[in-house]
Design a protein around this motif. Structure first.
Motif, mmCIF file in Angstrom:
data_model
loop_
_atom_site.group_PDB
_atom_site.id
_atom_site.type_symbol
_atom_site.label_atom_id
_atom_site.label_comp_id
_atom_site.label_asym_id
_atom_site.label_seq_id
_atom_site.Cartn_x
_atom_site.Cartn_y
_atom_site.Cartn_z
ATOM 1 N N LEU A 43 0.906 -1.309 0.159
ATOM 2 C CA LEU A 43 -0.013 -0.093 0.018
ATOM 3 C C LEU A 43 1.044 1.273 0.062
ATOM 4 O O LEU A 43 0.620 2.231 -0.559
ATOM 5 N N GLU A 54 1.003 3.912 -2.852
ATOM 6 C CA GLU A 54 0.774 5.471 -2.677
ATOM 7 C C GLU A 54 2.073 6.575 -3.157
ATOM 8 O O GLU A 54 1.666 7.436 -3.688
ATOM 9 N N ARG A 68 -11.792 5.261 -19.273
ATOM 10 C CA ARG A 68 -12.027 4.833 -17.880
ATOM 11 C C ARG A 68 -13.653 5.327 -17.507
ATOM 12 O O ARG A 68 -14.403 4.658 -17.024
ATOM 13 N N GLN A 82 -8.630 0.310 -14.647
ATOM 14 C CA GLN A 82 -7.518 0.715 -15.008
ATOM 15 C C GLN A 82 -6.791 -0.599 -15.535
ATOM 16 O O GLN A 82 -5.920 -0.285 -16.457
ATOM 17 N N GLN A 103 -0.433 -0.663 -15.071
ATOM 18 C CA GLN A 103 -1.904 -0.318 -14.541
ATOM 19 C C GLN A 103 -1.352 0.928 -13.368
ATOM 20 O O GLN A 103 -2.214 1.809 -13.454
ATOM 21 N N SER A 156 -3.041 4.573 -13.441
ATOM 22 C CA SER A 156 -3.451 5.395 -12.044
ATOM 23 C C SER A 156 -2.919 6.764 -11.883
ATOM 24 O O SER A 156 -3.683 7.699 -11.596
ATOM 25 N N ARG A 191 -5.035 10.153 -12.113
ATOM 26 C CA ARG A 191 -5.035 11.204 -11.169
ATOM 27 C C ARG A 191 -4.535 12.567 -11.711
ATOM 28 O O ARG A 191 -4.936 13.681 -11.207
ATOM 29 N N LEU A 204 -6.916 14.450 -13.952
ATOM 30 C CA LEU A 204 -8.040 14.861 -13.232
ATOM 31 C C LEU A 204 -7.643 16.241 -12.484
ATOM 32 O O LEU A 204 -8.219 17.101 -12.393
ATOM 33 N N ARG A 218 -9.107 19.825 -12.797
ATOM 34 C CA ARG A 218 -9.350 20.578 -11.929
ATOM 35 C C ARG A 218 -8.995 21.868 -11.697
ATOM 36 O O ARG A 218 -9.703 22.894 -11.487
ATOM 37 N N SER A 240 -4.027 12.360 1.864
ATOM 38 C CA SER A 240 -3.099 11.121 1.895
ATOM 39 C C SER A 240 -3.309 10.256 3.176
ATOM 40 O O SER A 240 -3.604 8.997 2.796
ATOM 41 N N ARG A 275 -6.536 8.381 2.543
ATOM 42 C CA ARG A 275 -6.117 7.373 1.331
ATOM 43 C C ARG A 275 -5.669 5.991 1.899
ATOM 44 O O ARG A 275 -6.031 4.833 1.773
ATOM 45 N N MET A 276 -4.584 6.412 3.002
ATOM 46 C CA MET A 276 -3.729 5.189 3.489
ATOM 47 C C MET A 276 -4.709 4.389 4.191
ATOM 48 O O MET A 276 -4.595 3.081 4.297
ATOM 49 N N GLY A 298 -6.942 2.532 2.167
ATOM 50 C CA GLY A 298 -6.038 1.192 1.365
ATOM 51 C C GLY A 298 -6.182 -0.051 2.416
ATOM 52 O O GLY A 298 -6.458 -1.147 1.849
ATOM 53 N N LEU A 330 -9.633 -0.755 -5.275
ATOM 54 C CA LEU A 330 -8.945 0.155 -4.431
ATOM 55 C C LEU A 330 -8.890 1.583 -5.165
ATOM 56 O O LEU A 330 -8.961 2.647 -4.587
ATOM 57 N N GLU A 331 -8.525 1.468 -6.211
ATOM 58 C CA GLU A 331 -8.162 2.802 -7.111
ATOM 59 C C GLU A 331 -9.436 3.313 -7.284
ATOM 60 O O GLU A 331 -9.153 4.607 -7.012
ATOM 61 N N ASP A 332 -10.527 2.811 -7.529
ATOM 62 C CA ASP A 332 -11.663 3.496 -7.491
ATOM 63 C C ASP A 332 -12.217 4.181 -6.321
ATOM 64 O O ASP A 332 -12.648 5.445 -6.411
ATOM 65 N N TYR A 361 -10.201 5.186 -3.931
ATOM 66 C CA TYR A 361 -8.991 6.436 -3.952
ATOM 67 C C TYR A 361 -9.560 7.658 -4.583
ATOM 68 O O TYR A 361 -9.667 8.824 -4.276
ATOM 69 N N LEU A 362 -9.997 7.267 -5.958
ATOM 70 C CA LEU A 362 -10.485 8.388 -6.882
ATOM 71 C C LEU A 362 -11.615 8.878 -6.282
ATOM 72 O O LEU A 362 -11.717 10.209 -6.311
ATOM 73 N N GLU A 392 -11.754 12.871 -4.911
ATOM 74 C CA GLU A 392 -12.188 13.784 -5.864
ATOM 75 C C GLU A 392 -13.619 14.411 -4.992
ATOM 76 O O GLU A 392 -13.896 15.702 -4.871
ATOM 77 N N THR A 416 -17.272 5.072 -10.077
ATOM 78 C CA THR A 416 -16.293 4.287 -9.338
ATOM 79 C C THR A 416 -16.642 3.868 -8.175
ATOM 80 O O THR A 416 -15.860 2.892 -7.577
#
Lengths: 310, 130
Positions: free
Chosen positions: A190, A194, A257, A264, A275, A279, A283, A286, A290, B17, B20-21, B24, B37-39, B41-42, B46, B104
């Motif tokens: 993880l 990250e 996506r 992904q 992958q 990712s 990010r 986006l 934004r 972050s 997120r951790m 995760g 997981l990526e979904d 996170y996103l 957002e 997501t």
């Protein structure tokens, strides 16, 4: 080195003028060197035996008698080789002079670690050391924040593991599966995932695996004209707010996506990148959208008319 | 058996972050796939970024409920009408926050909270009961 030492070096090989190999390197034009096979090839045509004798003599002086001047002379002699190798990597976003300095560290390590008993030429031993140092520099510089080496290496392992597991499992792997395959704990996986977001995006000309081998195809090759959906998407989205700020690859990946509903892992397979790279690209895209939308004060990001995903 | 984790972080981008951790780690415990997981996170990234822009908050409260392959993420409370609109109103087929969330996570729910509201995102592990 004392004056007598210098004379002892100079006498048999005429070091009053540039030595054979140094002369060969110094005289060559680097562009020409790359065309004709580099300094090593050049040396072959300009008294290779003499050059090897001089190398061996200076290496013995340094390693057996601690003659630092011999070491410096070797460094000077081989700097053109460093420049020639650095030039191959100069188009990848780093200053040529910085690459030469980094390559010189590899050269110095090669000279210091050279084993006289192995009977190899210094050029043979130094070249991978110099290239290795330059590649390591790119790997370290590729991270926008300082990430411990262990995590960087785990990241590289994870990239490969994901690429292997997705086709094998026919689905996206879980964190526990990744941890088992990468010989790491789930927490380490993880953390590595990250921190991978801190890795700098490669250019369209860079190789998909990030190694940058000259023989590798660039990402742009994976986004060629064969992708009909891409062309369609392109027509419909280039006028959308904020979208013009993204490059083709970013637009394409967002489209896959969020409008085609690919995961992904599926996008990675379709586009031919990892992958983890998908990712990062999503990010960052986006993020850029934004920022752009913030300037436009418009929540709408992308509008492909007639494409209703629901 | 359901497990609940409460998290309160400063209402800053840096704190995301941390969220997120935590997500995760919890997702890994539910054996979510990397794509899932990526979904998450996103979606959470957002949503919370939009919330930080839209609402003036000092602290951000997050609750995560784990139950039988389902991760239920709740953030709030919020008062911003713009955030509510961004989450619930999908303008045609644009890639806006509403669409991103729909793409997501499995469910997006707004819960009233004493004049304010909380936003709930539900993500199910593949094969979990709906």
């Amino acid at each position: 080195m004392s004056g007598s030492d210098e004379r002892r070096v100079s006498d048999p090989l005429d070091l009053e003028s540039p030595p054979g190999q140094a002369r060969a390197f110094a005289a060559e034009d680097e562009e020409e060197a790359s065309v004709h096979g580099g300094p090593a090839a050049d040396v072959q045509g300009r008294g290779r035996d003499d050059s090897e004798k001089l190398d061996q003599y200076l290496l013995r002086r340094y390693h057996l008698y601690g003659d630092r001047t011999a070491r410096e002379q070797l460094i000077t002699m081989y700097l053109p080789l460093v420049r020639s190798l650095a030039r191959r990597y100069a188009s990848r976003g780093e200053q040529f002079d910085d690459l030469v300095q980094v390559g010189a560290i590899g050269l110095i390590k090669a000279i210091d670690r050279f084993d006289l008993s192995r009977g190899v030429e210094l050029t043979t031993y130094a070249t991978p050391n110099i290239v290795g140092e330059i590649k390591r520099y790119f790997r370290d510089k590729g991270w926008s924040v300082r990430v411990p080496r262990g995590l960087q290496e785990l990241n590289i392992r994870l990239n490969k593991v994901i690429d292997e597991l997705v086709p094998k499992l026919q689905r996206s792997p879980t964190i526990n599966e990744l941890a088992a395959a990468a010989s790491a704990t789930p927490e380490q996986v993880l953390e590595a995932l990250e921190t991978s977001q801190a890795y700098n995006s490669v250019s369209l000309q860079a190789s998909p695996n990030g190694e940058g081998g000259e023989e590798d195809a660039g990402l742009i090759d994976y986004l060629g004209g064969e992708e009909e959906a891409y062309d369609t998407m392109e027509d419909r989205t280039t006028l959308a707010p904020g979208f013009a700020k993204l490059d083709k690859r970013e637009r394409y990946i967002l489209h896959l996506r969020f409008f085609e509903g690919l995961t992904q892992s599926q996008i990675a397979e379709r586009v031919g990148i990892s992958q983890m790279h998908v990712s990062r690209l999503i990010r960052r895209s986006l993020e850029r959208l934004r920022e752009e939308i913030g300037e436009l004060d418009n929540p709408q990001i992308m509008r492909p008319p007639g494409d209703d995903p629901h | 058996m359901a497990e609940r984790i409460d998290l309160e972080v400063p209402a800053t981008l840096n704190a995301l972050s941390t969220v997120r951790m935590v997500l995760g780690g919890l997702g890994a415990r539910l054996d979510f796939s990397l794509d899932d997981l990526e979904d998450i996170y996103l979606a959470t990234d957002e949503l919370l970024r939009t919330a930080l822009d839209a609402d003036s908050l000092d602290r951000l409260s997050v609750e995560v409920l784990l139950d039988d392959g389902v991760l239920r993420f709740t953030a709030g409370s919020f008062k911003s009408a713009k955030l509510r609109a961004d989450v619930t109103i999908h303008a045609d087929d644009c890639l806006d926050l509403c669409m991103l969330l729909r793409r997501t996570v499995d469910d997006v729910v707004l819960e009233d909270d004493d004049g304010a509201y909380r936003i709930v995102l539900v993500k199910r592990r593949q094969g979990s009961p709906a």
